[in-house]
Structures are given as C-alpha cells and as structure tokens.
Design an enzyme around this catalytic site. Structure first.
Site, PDB file in Angstrom:
ATOM      1  N   ASP A 282      33.514  22.512 -27.656  1.00 62.33           N
ATOM      2  CA  ASP A 282      33.774  21.086 -27.756  1.00 62.33           C
ATOM      3  C   ASP A 282      32.767  20.384 -26.836  1.00 62.33           C
ATOM      4  O   ASP A 282      32.039  21.024 -26.070  1.00 62.33           O
ATOM      5  CB  ASP A 282      35.214  20.730 -27.392  1.00 62.33           C
ATOM      6  CG  ASP A 282      35.613  19.394 -28.035  1.00 62.33           C
ATOM      7  OD1 ASP A 282      34.709  18.645 -28.476  1.00 62.33           O
ATOM      8  OD2 ASP A 282      36.806  19.081 -28.094  1.00 62.33           O
TER       9      ASP A 282
HETATM   10  C1  BGC Z   1      36.153  15.935 -29.429  1.00 61.11           C
HETATM   11  C2  BGC Z   1      35.867  16.685 -30.706  1.00 61.11           C
HETATM   12  C3  BGC Z   1      34.688  16.062 -31.407  1.00 61.11           C
HETATM   13  C4  BGC Z   1      33.506  16.096 -30.469  1.00 61.11           C
HETATM   14  C5  BGC Z   1      32.256  15.527 -31.084  1.00 61.11           C
HETATM   15  C6  BGC Z   1      34.914  15.782 -28.578  1.00 61.11           C
HETATM   16  O1  BGC Z   1      35.138  14.921 -27.510  1.00 61.11           O
HETATM   17  O2  BGC Z   1      37.171  16.605 -28.727  1.00 61.11           O
HETATM   18  O3  BGC Z   1      37.000  16.691 -31.530  1.00 61.11           O
HETATM   19  O4  BGC Z   1      34.411  16.755 -32.586  1.00 61.11           O
HETATM   20  O5  BGC Z   1      33.816  15.320 -29.332  1.00 61.11           O
HETATM   21  O6  BGC Z   1      32.350  14.190 -31.300  1.00 61.11           O
END
Ligand code: BGC
Length: 750
Positions: A282
């Site tokens: 993530d």
């Molecule tokens: C989120 C993800 C997301 C990623 C990219 C993160 O902060 O938890 O779900 O896909 O950012 O935007």
C-alpha cells in the site's frame, strides 16, 4: 558505449517480437529476465505516484522522468489519460530494455461514469449488475490509458466508524466473497490483454477492516481462526476469480505489519492459494514499517517486505534505494528479486504491453467513453437497486389506510424539497471519485431528477434548510415555511462526500450538524415527510427512524443519483435493496454484527437481565439488521420444507419455501438462507448467510424457492485451521432479513 546500447535495444525489440510469437508467457518472462541487470530488476519493483494527483503523502524530491528513462520505475499510479500515459510510456521506451510501464489508478466505483459507492452496490445483492458496474469502469478507465485498478477492496468491516466501510461490501463474508468475485470478473472482462480490461487488485491484504476501534491504519489483533474464517475468504474468492494482483495493507496483523508478513503473503497467498500474480504494497507501507517499530530503517524495511513476498513498493522508495545493497549484502536473495520481477513482467506480457506498450493510450477511444449514454443507463439501474427502503408507514389520508406513504403520486400538487443534498451535485459521487471538468452538468441532482419526473402541474418548492455539518440554523424558518405550503415534504440529509473514505474515521456517526433538528422542525408542521439519507456508512438517526413515516437510505449513488432517487420516490422502481451492514443504535453498540457467537449467557430479549451479554442502557438489537430492507409491496414466506430431516455427507438437502407477493406492487425480494451449526468443536455463529436468491414477483404471484445444501455450506475452520464440517445438529433459516426468518432443523449424520 551509446552505440552498443542502441544495438542491444534493437536486439531486444527483435527478440521480444520473436519471443511473443513462439513461446509461452513464462518462457517470454524468463527470456527478458535473463537480459536484465540487478538494477533493472529492482526498477520493475518500484512504483511512483505521478506529480499530477496524489492519494497519499507525496515525496516529490526525485527527478521522476529521468528515473523512468533510466529504467528505475516499473509502474506509475495516479497517472491517467491517453496523452499523459503515452508520454510517459515514451520515456520507458527510451530505456535499454524498453520494458513498458504499468499505469495503476484507484478506479473504485467508476471512472467517468461514477457508480454508487461499493457499500451501496453491495446493498443490491445483485451480482450481475455489480459485475456490469465494474465492467463499465474498466472500459472507461482502460480507454484513458489505465492498465490496473486498485480495486476491489474486499475487506470485511464490522465497524461503521471506520471511514473505509464505503469501499467494501460490508460485514458479511459470504456476500463479500461473491461480490469480490463479481467485481474481479467485471474489471478483467473477457480476459486481460483486451483493451477494455484492466487488472484488478484485491486489497487490503489482510484484515485492514478490523482496525481497532475503526480508527484508520490501526492495529489488528485476531485469532488465525477468525482471520481464516471471516476475513480471508473474500480474498480467496478474488484469487479464484483470477485477480491479477493483491495489495497488502497498512495495519499490523498480530504484531507483524501486513507488508512484512510472510504468513499472509508467502504461506497463504503464494503458497496455499498458489497465486500467480504480484503483490503491491500500500502507499508507503514498506517504509511505514519503521513507524510501526518493526524495521529500524528503510534498508531493513525493504529487506522485510521483499522477503515476506511484497513484490512492488508503492511510493516509499525503500526498494529502489536499498534492494541492490541488500542483495549484495546477502540479506535478500537474488531468487527473491527474480521471483518478484517475473510476477510483474508476467502481467505486463499478459496485458500485451510488450507487443504494444501504447495499446491502452488511445485518445479517440478515450473520448468515445466520456459521456457514454449506455453506461449512464447501467449506472441508473445500479443506483436504483442500491437504495434501501428503511421505513414506509401508512399515513392516512395521503396514502390511504394501511398503505405506505411511498411511492409518491406524480399528481401531487405541491412538493417541498428540503435539505443540503437536494441540489447537491458532486456530493452524490462519494469518496474515491473524480471531478471531471464537465461533471457538474453531467451529475443529476435530486432536484433535477424529481423535476424531470413531473409535469408542470406539480409545483416544486425548495429550501436548503441548513448545511451538512455546522450549527447554523438560520435556514430553518424558510424550510418550515416551504413545508407548510406543500402536500408532501422530501428532505435529503446525510454526510458530505469527504466524511467517509480513507483517513475519514469518525467517533460520532450521528447525522452531522443540525440536520436532524431540521427534520424535527419540518415534522412539527404535521406535513407528511419522506427522509432520504446520503452516506458512506451506516449512520445513527434514531429520532428520524422513530418519528418520520418514510425513510430511504440513498448512500452516494453516483452520476445518475437524482434520477435514481426520483425513480424510487415515484414508484417507477420498487426499492429492493437490503442492508449489507448492521446499523447500530448508538456508537457504544459498535461493533455489532449479525453473525456473532453466543456467549454462555445469551439473552433472548431485552428483559433478560441475567442473561445479558450486552449493555444495561441499550437494547440487544441493532437499529436495522443485516439483510433488512423493505419494498412497496409485502412478501409472505411459507414455513420451510426440507427434503429430509437428516442427510449424509455424500447427499444433498433441499430447503424450500414459497414466497407470495401479497401487496399492491410488483417487486423484487432477496430470499436469504442462513445456517447455524448448533454444537461444534469450536463455537459457531448464531447464524451465517449461506445463500440467497433474488426473485421478482408480480402482485399476487407466488413462487417456490429452493436452496440445495451440501457439506460445503457447513464447513468452518477448526482450531487446527483445517476447513472441515462436523456431523451434528443444525438450524436453517430462510427469510427477508437476518432477523426476520422462518426456521427448520436438520441433522448431518456420519
Ligand atoms: C490506499 C489504497 C490506494 C492507494 C493508492 C492508499 O492510501 O490505502 O487503497 O489504492 O493509496 O491510491
């Protein structure tokens, strides 16, 4: 030197083309891998955010474009549009090996055409339509150069304070698993490699939805049994549906951050489930293991994440800055790097990007998807089916005795439309959606949706009444005045678009601001009132629930929101949504979910004082139960007929009910099957959803609905984490909500 490089590149182009004609994808991947230096391999494991938009804390300190040209970037996120993706792909084509970039984006509930938030879609219990919604999103995104969506989010969530409940399918494992598979199928369409299919990503692996106290990014501590039984099955369903990628999660799981968690990524995902795609971290979660106190620095963080099976580093720069040294120091084996890179390259081949790196970046195709009427039609359908009718009391003389206030008559003379959402536009989209320049004219407000339904003979009055979330009451008087002049009042209240979503957990999930006071003021006029609630989570609105005759839960419904609510208000569509999450009475009751265990002192009712694993100042029951949702008509269930009272593991059991539409409208019911294993080697839930069928019944029509039960439906994880069934006694329930069921019993014999 330069000349040599050019020659090598030319060879590579030649060899990729030759490769693509004869060899299997794995052989092609191996042929490319052989050509790669360690640094080029590590580059493939590195993902950066484009400087145009961000969905996390940005580090914009590097020469991003140069790094792409140097082969230090394998993928970009938040970089969309045919033109922009083409420009960046051009840079990747200047690298020695010309390995194409992958462009990833959070296409969570639509791209150009915004669909209802996933939690709302889950309320439809309509797998075909949910798949179609993802299909539309994929078609539109793929035409804008997007190869990969970071969806579906398949986290089970039992805590409505958690802001991210809006992104998932709610509290139930069975429903969540079906939805996970449907959304993967929708995104990936007829197969990856087609220009209308994007790679899906099951996230957040794992148990992110169980963050303590519903506070985002928080720790998760749970038994492995609960993890395997409740939280992992939707991920498994996504893997079985062929999901291309997984994303790990911010939380630690039992003390080990998910990003550095071998049990999750190596033992379960890549081991037991034999997952062939790749895992992306993530946003920044590799580096965040330092904050967790699990890694001392980025060097150690990169080591722990790579060894644990996290293949691509989203935005923390830990891999690009440390993996090379880690390999040289013998801390990360080259085989670990090779395995990760192979997985990533494999998907690039599957997507057809080695053959044509620009195949998704097509401006003409992109334009053709910008306001697609067919897609809007599907979104309106999805939006209507996501709406849940919570209450519809009779209100003589308006609806006539015994008949609900809704649907409203199109012949009503004067309707007052009140509340901060009546003319809302972008608030209808919800979190994780895009504001396109021309959007305000494309999104239908409730006001416009209702107006387009009615003839000039109906007068529409409007008053905003108040804002969403402040204490200003100066608009109340106008709202009351307007209400007094009307035959019917429709009030629309709720949460603003940015009150639920990532980093949007709330301790207070009551209707925000003074909106409930506005409802009270309008109700005091004595006029018939319908309340619609827009939200990204279950909210608490007990006064409204107890006093207002008709309530629709309208979530955030997307581009066609206004048309969809008008369809339901005026009966062009009979609401059929069923809640995918329990609605608590108050925050102190959280977590509350229908499939809990019994305690040693289970209460049977609210007066059972000594048998009370609940609170002395609160009912045992939620305000609205999982699976609940009304219709303008009524459905009557017969008793359950079982094909036999006991059956052997090699046999099947059939449970049948008849359902009759006894009301005044045609309508659709979701017939739900629950099972309880009465005695187990481990404690079993009081009931678990094991099946459902959506049936359309014309007024007066009766249909027989049957469910087939096998031992597959009776399996659970025992204390050794084996998935087994145990002979014994079971209860079976069928009904229209988890708390409104008929009951029967059967025995599974050895
Ligand atoms: C989120 C993800 C997301 C990623 C990219 C993160 O902060 O938890 O779900 O896909 O950012 O935007």
């Amino acid at each position: 030197m330069k000349r040599n490089l050019i020659i090598v590149s030319a060879c590579c182009i030649f060899s990729f083309t030759a490769i693509s004609q004869k060899k299997s994808i794995d052989q092609k991947v191996d042929s490319v891998l052989k050509l790669m230096t360690l640094d080029e391999k590590i580059g493939q494991m590195n993902q950066y955010n484009g400087p145009w938009a961000a969905t996390g804390p940005l580090t914009n300190d590097d020469k991003l474009l140069d790094q792409i040209k140097e082969g230090k970037v394998g993928s970009m996120l938040n970089t969309t549009g045919a033109k922009r993706t083409r420009e960046l792909q051009d840079l990747a084509m200047q690298t020695r090996l010309k390995i194409p970039l992958l462009f990833g984006q959070d296409v969570i509930h639509g791209y150009r055409t915004i669909f209802p938030i996933p939690l709302a879609e889950a309320a439809s219990w309509d797998m075909k339509l949910i798949e179609q919604s993802a299909r539309v999103a994929a078609t539109e995104a793929a035409a804008a150069g997007v190869h990969w969506t970071f969806a579906p989010m398949v986290d089970i969530a039992r805590d409505p304070r958690w802001g991210r409940v809006m992104e998932g399918a709610g509290e139930d494992t069975y429903l969540g698993s079906l939805i996970a598979a449907a959304r993967v199928k929708g995104f990936q369409g007829k197969g990856l490699g087609n220009t209308d299919a994007v790679m899906a990503c099951a996230k957040h692996f794992a148990a992110y939805g169980a963050a303590v106290g519903g506070r985002d990014y928080n720790s998760v501590d749970m038994s492995l049994r609960q993890l395997n039984e409740v939280y992992l099955p939707p991920f498994k369903a996504a893997a079985d549906a062929g999901v291309a990628t997984f994303m790990n999660s911010f939380n630690d799981l039992n003390g080990i951050p998910a990003t550095g968690n071998k049990y999750l990524q190596r033992d379960i995902l890549k081991g037991k489930w034999k997952f062939k795609g790749f895992v992306v971290s993530d946003w920044g979660s590799v580096g965040e293991m330092i904050n967790h106190g699990y890694a001392k620095d980025n060097y150690e963080a990169a080591m722990l994440a790579a060894n644990a099976g996290s293949d691509m580093d989203m935005e923390s720069r830990s891999y690009i800055q440390n993996l090379s040294k880690l390999v040289k120091d013998g801390k990360v084996k080259l085989t670990v790097i090779d395995e990760a890179v192979k997985r990533i390259l494999r998907m690039k081949f599957v997507m057809g990007l080695f053959d044509d790196p620009y195949k998704f970046s097509n401006e003409e195709r992109e334009k053709s998807q910008w306001n697609n009427a067919e897609h809007r039609k599907i979104e309106r359908e999805m939006a209507k089916k996501s709406i849940v009718l919570l209450k519809n009391n009779p209100l003589p003389p308006v609806g006539g005795a015994g008949v609900g206030l809704l649907p409203l008559s199109k012949q009503t003379k004067t309707i007052a439309l009140i509340g901060p959402f009546i003319k809302a536009v972008s608030d209808n989209l919800g979190f994780w959606s895009y504001d396109w320049p021309d959007d305000s004219s494309r999104i239908t407000s409730t006001y416009d949706g209702i107006k387009s339904k009615l003839s000039a003979d109906t007068k529409l009055l409007y008053a905003k009444g108040c804002n969403i979330n402040d204490s200003v009451t100066t608009g109340f008087a106008e709202a009351v005045e307007v209400a007094k002049q009307a035959d019917i009042v429709v009030i629309q209240v709720g949460e603003a678009r940015d009150m639920t979503g990532e980093a949007k957990s709330r301790s207070n999930i009551h209707l925000p601001g003074v909106q409930e006071d506005l409802i009270k003021g309008v109700m005091a006029t004595g006029k018939p009132v319908v309340v619609m609630i827009n939200a990204g989570r279950p909210l608490i609105f007990n006064w409204t629930a107890d006093n207002v005759p008709a309530i629709l839960y309208t979530w955030w419904l997307g581009t066609e929101a206004g048309n969809a609510v008008a369809d339901v208000l005026f009966g062009d569509y009979n609401p059929s949504g069923k809640l995918p999450m329990s609605f608590p009475l108050t925050e102190g009751q959280i977590p509350i979910y229908y499939n809990h265990y019994n305690t040693g002192r289970p209460a049977q009712n609210d007066n059972d004082r000594f048998y009370r694993s609940a609170y002395i100042d609160l009912s045992l029951y939620p305000k609205y139960a999982f699976g609940y949702g009304l219709s303008y008509t009524n459905f009557e269930y017969s008793d359950i007929k079982l094909s036999k009272s006991s059956f052997k593991p090699t046999e099947k059991l059939t449970a049948t009910v008849t359902v009759k539409n006894t009301g005044n409208y045609d309508g659709e019911e979701t017939v739900q099957l629950y099972i309880q294993d009465l005695f187990g080697s481990v404690v079993r839930p009081v009931k678990e959803l094991k099946g459902f069928q959506k049936v359309f019944l014309k007024k007066g029509e009766v249909k027989e609905i049957s469910f087939t039960i096998t031992t597959e439906d009776l399996k659970f994880f025992n204390d050794k984490l084996e998935k087994i069934y145990e002979p014994g006694e079971f209860k079976l329930f069928i009904g229209g909500a988890s708390n409104n069921v008929k009951e029967a019993s059967f025995t599974l014999i050895k």
